[in-house]
Design a protein around this motif. Structure first.
Motif, mmCIF file in Angstrom:
data_model
loop_
_atom_site.group_PDB
_atom_site.id
_atom_site.type_symbol
_atom_site.label_atom_id
_atom_site.label_comp_id
_atom_site.label_asym_id
_atom_site.label_seq_id
_atom_site.Cartn_x
_atom_site.Cartn_y
_atom_site.Cartn_z
ATOM 1 N N THR A 1 58.926 90.253 -32.928
ATOM 2 C CA THR A 1 57.911 90.151 -33.635
ATOM 3 C C THR A 1 57.748 90.390 -35.080
ATOM 4 O O THR A 1 58.045 91.656 -35.186
ATOM 5 C CB THR A 1 56.748 90.279 -32.934
ATOM 6 O OG1 THR A 1 56.610 89.510 -31.602
ATOM 7 C CG2 THR A 1 55.430 89.943 -33.663
ATOM 8 N N PRO A 2 57.958 89.755 -36.309
ATOM 9 C CA PRO A 2 57.966 88.275 -36.161
ATOM 10 C C PRO A 2 59.551 88.216 -36.086
ATOM 11 O O PRO A 2 60.324 88.877 -36.745
ATOM 12 C CB PRO A 2 57.481 87.934 -37.493
ATOM 13 C CG PRO A 2 57.680 89.097 -38.342
ATOM 14 C CD PRO A 2 57.558 90.382 -37.362
ATOM 15 N N GLY A 3 59.901 87.009 -35.465
ATOM 16 C CA GLY A 3 61.164 86.478 -35.668
ATOM 17 C C GLY A 3 61.457 85.840 -36.970
ATOM 18 O O GLY A 3 60.480 85.295 -37.429
ATOM 19 N N THR A 4 62.553 85.822 -37.587
ATOM 20 C CA THR A 4 62.911 85.204 -38.520
ATOM 21 C C THR A 4 63.828 83.883 -38.456
ATOM 22 O O THR A 4 65.007 84.132 -38.096
ATOM 23 C CB THR A 4 63.456 86.296 -39.814
ATOM 24 O OG1 THR A 4 62.456 87.153 -40.052
ATOM 25 C CG2 THR A 4 63.742 85.388 -41.027
ATOM 26 N N ILE A 5 63.744 82.724 -39.079
ATOM 27 C CA ILE A 5 64.574 81.588 -39.291
ATOM 28 C C ILE A 5 64.983 81.487 -40.753
ATOM 29 O O ILE A 5 64.091 81.324 -41.431
ATOM 30 C CB ILE A 5 64.097 80.539 -38.759
ATOM 31 C CG1 ILE A 5 63.466 80.720 -37.031
ATOM 32 C CG2 ILE A 5 64.975 79.260 -38.580
ATOM 33 C CD1 ILE A 5 62.713 79.473 -36.710
ATOM 34 N N ASP A 6 66.224 81.999 -41.120
ATOM 35 C CA ASP A 6 66.601 81.907 -42.348
ATOM 36 C C ASP A 6 66.914 80.290 -42.768
ATOM 37 O O ASP A 6 67.228 79.605 -41.912
ATOM 38 C CB ASP A 6 68.026 82.635 -42.522
ATOM 39 C CG ASP A 6 67.655 84.161 -42.195
ATOM 40 O OD1 ASP A 6 66.836 84.630 -42.938
ATOM 41 O OD2 ASP A 6 68.510 84.835 -41.425
ATOM 42 N N ALA A 7 66.850 80.246 -44.158
ATOM 43 C CA ALA A 7 67.050 79.019 -44.860
ATOM 44 C C ALA A 7 68.408 78.269 -44.495
ATOM 45 O O ALA A 7 68.511 77.203 -44.428
ATOM 46 C CB ALA A 7 66.706 79.071 -46.258
ATOM 47 N N ASP A 8 69.497 79.052 -44.137
ATOM 48 C CA ASP A 8 70.807 78.605 -43.881
ATOM 49 C C ASP A 8 70.905 78.160 -42.230
ATOM 50 O O ASP A 8 72.054 77.784 -41.762
ATOM 51 C CB ASP A 8 71.790 79.327 -44.463
ATOM 52 C CG ASP A 8 71.815 80.747 -44.147
ATOM 53 O OD1 ASP A 8 71.018 81.321 -43.246
ATOM 54 O OD2 ASP A 8 72.809 81.536 -44.530
ATOM 55 N N TYR A 9 70.042 78.582 -41.483
ATOM 56 C CA TYR A 9 70.239 78.279 -40.066
ATOM 57 C C TYR A 9 69.883 76.908 -39.681
ATOM 58 O O TYR A 9 68.922 76.432 -40.131
ATOM 59 C CB TYR A 9 69.189 79.371 -39.127
ATOM 60 C CG TYR A 9 69.436 79.080 -37.620
ATOM 61 C CD1 TYR A 9 70.474 79.316 -36.987
ATOM 62 C CD2 TYR A 9 68.235 78.614 -36.788
ATOM 63 C CE1 TYR A 9 70.568 79.253 -35.610
ATOM 64 C CE2 TYR A 9 68.390 78.457 -35.689
ATOM 65 C CZ TYR A 9 69.547 78.772 -34.966
ATOM 66 O OH TYR A 9 69.729 78.653 -33.600
ATOM 67 N N ARG A 10 70.798 76.248 -38.774
ATOM 68 C CA ARG A 10 70.679 75.101 -38.474
ATOM 69 C C ARG A 10 70.753 74.585 -36.901
ATOM 70 O O ARG A 10 70.655 73.490 -36.610
ATOM 71 C CB ARG A 10 71.656 74.011 -39.193
ATOM 72 C CG ARG A 10 71.679 73.958 -40.557
ATOM 73 C CD ARG A 10 70.399 73.266 -41.172
ATOM 74 N NE ARG A 10 70.236 73.353 -42.622
ATOM 75 C CZ ARG A 10 69.812 73.943 -43.421
ATOM 76 N NH1 ARG A 10 69.472 75.100 -42.799
ATOM 77 N NH2 ARG A 10 69.802 74.028 -44.645
ATOM 78 N N GLY A 11 70.646 75.893 -36.070
ATOM 79 C CA GLY A 11 70.699 75.660 -34.640
ATOM 80 C C GLY A 11 69.431 75.398 -34.252
ATOM 81 O O GLY A 11 68.243 75.347 -35.060
ATOM 82 N N GLU A 12 69.145 75.124 -32.844
ATOM 83 C CA GLU A 12 68.098 75.092 -32.364
ATOM 84 C C GLU A 12 66.991 76.190 -32.403
ATOM 85 O O GLU A 12 67.422 77.308 -32.142
ATOM 86 C CB GLU A 12 67.918 74.551 -30.688
ATOM 87 C CG GLU A 12 66.636 74.588 -30.245
ATOM 88 C CD GLU A 12 66.744 73.859 -28.601
ATOM 89 O OE1 GLU A 12 65.927 73.722 -27.967
ATOM 90 O OE2 GLU A 12 68.011 74.036 -28.072
ATOM 91 N N ILE A 13 65.680 75.850 -32.578
ATOM 92 C CA ILE A 13 64.839 77.319 -32.675
ATOM 93 C C ILE A 13 64.613 77.592 -31.178
ATOM 94 O O ILE A 13 64.042 76.831 -30.362
ATOM 95 C CB ILE A 13 63.444 76.996 -33.214
ATOM 96 C CG1 ILE A 13 63.783 76.483 -34.838
ATOM 97 C CG2 ILE A 13 62.361 78.181 -33.103
ATOM 98 C CD1 ILE A 13 62.720 75.883 -35.606
ATOM 99 N N GLY A 14 64.955 78.939 -30.987
ATOM 100 C CA GLY A 14 64.716 79.454 -29.620
ATOM 101 C C GLY A 14 63.765 80.603 -29.698
ATOM 102 O O GLY A 14 63.600 81.354 -30.696
ATOM 103 N N ILE A 15 62.835 80.823 -28.709
ATOM 104 C CA ILE A 15 61.875 81.669 -28.521
ATOM 105 C C ILE A 15 61.972 82.720 -27.582
ATOM 106 O O ILE A 15 62.186 82.495 -26.590
ATOM 107 C CB ILE A 15 60.485 81.101 -28.579
ATOM 108 C CG1 ILE A 15 60.179 80.024 -29.578
ATOM 109 C CG2 ILE A 15 59.632 82.141 -28.618
ATOM 110 C CD1 ILE A 15 60.373 80.046 -31.031
#
Length: 151
Positions: A84-98
């Protein structure tokens, strides 16, 4: 009075069977993200699991998606995010997993469509290091954890 700040368009692919995430109120910072499950998942005490969302996003450079816990799940059931918090970068294109973790002493069942976290889109900067031999002096100096709580 209805307030609306500037709106940014974000490309999203929704492979889940749920509506797109949305803001609950006009002043909400985060959007609830739902579990996308073919069957319910049990989370035992102190167990962690990666929960799929079926969502894929493309953020512009200079932005990140922060994945944060939901306060209701945390206070009522002891369910939170491991990173926490998780970060999704601008160049990531995979499924968002929690990555959920159960910090309670009871088993918790995650159902399909359950709101499991929230997503906040935020700007960020990248830096370039400037090496120095010393840093400027401040009143706080090297005072760390608990320093400002001293009398």
């Amino acid at each position: 009075m209805k307030y609306r700040s500037s709106i940014m368009k974000i490309r999203i692919v929704n492979k889940s069977h749920h509506p797109l995430p949305q803001y609950a109120t006009v002043f909400s910072a985060g959007m609830d993200i739902r579990a996308n499950l073919s069957e319910a998942v049990e989370l035992q005490p102190m167990q962690r699991k990666l929960i799929p969302t079926g969502l894929y996003i493309a953020l512009p450079q200079g932005y990140e998606a922060q994945i944060r816990p939901r306060s209701g799940l945390a206070i009522k059931h002891g369910i939170t995010l491991l990173n926490t918090p998780g970060t999704i970068d601008a160049d990531y294109r995979g499924e968002i997993g929690i990555i959920l973790i159960n910090l309670s002493s009871e088993t918790f069942t995650i159902n399909d469509g359950e709101r499991i976290c929230q997503m906040v889109i935020a700007t960020h900067s990248q830096i370039e290091w400037q090496e120095e031999e010393t840093l400027d002096v401040t009143k706080r100096g090297a005072g760390g954890f608990g320093h400002t709580g001293k009398s």
